[in-house]
Design an enzyme around this catalytic site. Structure first.
Site, PDB file in Angstrom:
ATOM      1  N   THR A 106       9.897  16.493 -27.380  1.00 16.52           N
ATOM      2  CA  THR A 106      10.865  16.950 -26.751  1.00 16.52           C
ATOM      3  C   THR A 106      11.301  18.209 -26.929  1.00 16.52           C
ATOM      4  O   THR A 106      11.676  19.150 -25.871  1.00 16.52           O
ATOM      5  CB  THR A 106      12.035  15.733 -26.737  1.00 16.52           C
ATOM      6  N   ASP A 110      10.591   8.335 -37.035  1.00 19.66           N
ATOM      7  CA  ASP A 110       9.581   8.794 -38.331  1.00 19.66           C
ATOM      8  C   ASP A 110      10.320   9.691 -39.288  1.00 19.66           C
ATOM      9  O   ASP A 110       9.713   9.840 -40.206  1.00 19.66           O
ATOM     10  CB  ASP A 110       8.094   8.955 -37.719  1.00 19.66           C
ATOM     11  N   MET A 114       6.618   1.783 -39.014  1.00 21.22           N
ATOM     12  CA  MET A 114       6.189   2.754 -38.118  1.00 21.22           C
ATOM     13  C   MET A 114       6.157   4.071 -39.003  1.00 21.22           C
ATOM     14  O   MET A 114       6.489   4.017 -40.063  1.00 21.22           O
ATOM     15  CB  MET A 114       7.471   3.123 -37.157  1.00 21.22           C
ATOM     16  N   GLU A 173       2.080   2.891 -39.952  1.00 22.76           N
ATOM     17  CA  GLU A 173       1.023   2.493 -38.967  1.00 22.76           C
ATOM     18  C   GLU A 173      -0.169   3.649 -39.093  1.00 22.76           C
ATOM     19  O   GLU A 173      -1.032   3.679 -38.419  1.00 22.76           O
ATOM     20  CB  GLU A 173       1.495   2.606 -37.849  1.00 22.76           C
TER      21      GLU A 173
END
Length: 448
Positions: free
Chosen positions: A180, A208, A251, A307
């Protein structure tokens, strides 16, 4: 754009924030204390500026806060808010803070919510705008997610700016992560090319915690708290069976901050695996022999894995998601199958319980500390926009709220420094220092 160079061996970083023009309009605020100073010196440690190749040096940053004079006549200014990327605790809190500050402090007549991320600007998607008023946002902080919804993927800066012009928007607030902020840079460049006077302010968001120069993103503390609940459950399950193994996937695509921080918080984790560190499964110093040793001595174990960890052990798909990120292999599936094979070959009975709380930890409402943090970010974003700042993000750096150039926060993704005292504390907490197979991933680890 901001630049970096050395002058007589001393790091010189241009942290100048672009402005739309001189601020000539007296503020409607009556606080009596304004952040009008040119800059504040901050001594940054090497974990903040490692990618710049320097040790601790004083750098000047523009302070966040209200200014005595504004660029925009706030009573005639229209604002817009857009939320992009994945969900994160606290997004609604930031939206609420922006709307409340704009209406009640600056008498802004209209704040428009852009639905479904940057897609909301593009006519072909036919997403309706949402008028945001104090009444409409008064209780949204009690809920997770974003009242505006979100989306991933790039959109044309030209079409976004076309929409801003059609809507007569003077200030755009973009809440999102690394992608973004890069999109915001493109929008700022297109606005400058057209010689328009539209402020673009970024509020960095990532579950994260991997945005460059952002020590802690909002929602991270809430996510860690929820992650510890899953780890505690895994620990209970592991204790409830002979040779019980609790496996928790959290995550962290490229950075292992959630896994590391939750591990430090709970002290029940025996092995933590993160993207910044490669590890071996088999052989001397491998994870599986270490797990066997743990089970034979203590009859239970808890493994936390981010992950993005262990991707060197998996075949890459070669595919990317809508944001351009590589689609990860499933490290949890690999660990479960390898643990089963290893234990079966040695006739070692075990009971593995797998927990994946990924979408739970990012979808919950923010806790009290994150709500305070979100409130400050939203208020400071409005102060910056009304004063004519653009091409920047609001951040908390060394306990001070400052303005950072977009160029600085989009240089690279922030990584966990595996040579830091922080990571050493994680290793000491888990006792996994015997994992000789764990070495920094040179393609990921933060330089020192």
């Amino acid at each position: 754009m901001p630049s970096t160079h050395f002058d007589n061996g001393v790091l010189q970083l241009d942290t100048t924030i672009p402005v739309l023009g001189p601020a000539k309009i007296p503020t409607p605020l009556c606080y009596g204390s304004y952040a009008d100073e040119q800059g504040i010196p901050l001594f940054l440690d090497r974990e903040h500026i490692a990618e710049l190749g320097a040790e601790s040096v004083p750098l000047q940053f523009e302070p966040a806060g209200p200014r005595s004079h504004l660029y925009f006549d706030s009573s005639k200014t229209k604002c817009a808010i857009v939320t992009c990327g994945g969900l994160c605790p606290g997004i609604n809190d930031v939206i609420r803070a922006i709307v409340m500050e704009a209406y009640h402090a600056y008498n802004v007549p209209a704040v428009i919510g852009i639905r479904y991320g940057l897609e909301g600007f593009i006519p072909k998607y036919r997403h309706e705008f949402m008028e945001l008023t104090p009444d409409k946002v008064s209780d949204i902080h009690q809920f997770g997610g974003t009242i505006l919804a979100s989306s991933r993927g790039p959109q044309s800066p030209e079409e976004v700016v076309d929409a801003l012009e059609r809507m007569n928007v003077s200030a755009l607030f973009m809440i999102g992560g690394d992608g973004t902020m890069r999109a915001a840079s493109g929008i700022v460049a297109e606005i400058a090319r057209r010689n328009l006077r539209i402020s673009v302010i970024g509020i960095p968001k990532t579950i994260d915690n991997d945005i460059n120069f952002i020590s802690q993103s909002f929602g991270f503390e809430t996510a860690v708290y929820k992650a510890t609940e899953a780890i505690q459950c895994a620990h209970v399950e592991a204790l409830g069976a002979m040779n019980g193994v609790g496996l928790v996937k959290l995550m962290g695509r490229e950075s292992g901050f959630i896994a590391a921080h939750a591990t430090l918080s709970l002290k029940e984790v025996n092995f933590v695996l993160i993207p910044e560190v490669r590890f071996a499964l088999h052989g001397e110093g491998g994870l599986l022999p270490a797990l066997e040793k743990r089970l034979r001595s203590r009859a239970h174990a808890v493994i936390v894995v981010a992950e993005g960890a262990g991707q060197h052990l998996l075949e890459g798909t070669g595919e990317t998601d809508a944001s351009g990120n590589p689609i990860l292999g499933d490290i949890a599936t690999l660990l479960r199958s390898e643990i089963k094979r290893y234990c079966d070959e040695r006739s070692l009975p075990y009971a593995l319980k797998y927990i994946d709380p990924s979408y739970i930890i990012r979808s919950v409402p923010a806790n009290a500390n994150d709500r305070v943090y979100c409130g400050f970010l939203g208020q400071h974003a409005v102060h910056a926009a009304m004063a004519g700042r653009t091409g920047m993000v609001v951040s908390k750096l060394m306990d001070r709220y400052v303005h950072l150039p977009l160029d600085l926060v989009t240089r690279t993704r922030r990584k966990l420094n595996v040579a830091s005292d922080y990571w050493r504390a994680v290793l000491e907490s888990t006792g996994q220092v015997d994992l000789a197979g764990m070495v920094p991933d040179s393609t990921r680890a933060c330089p020192i």
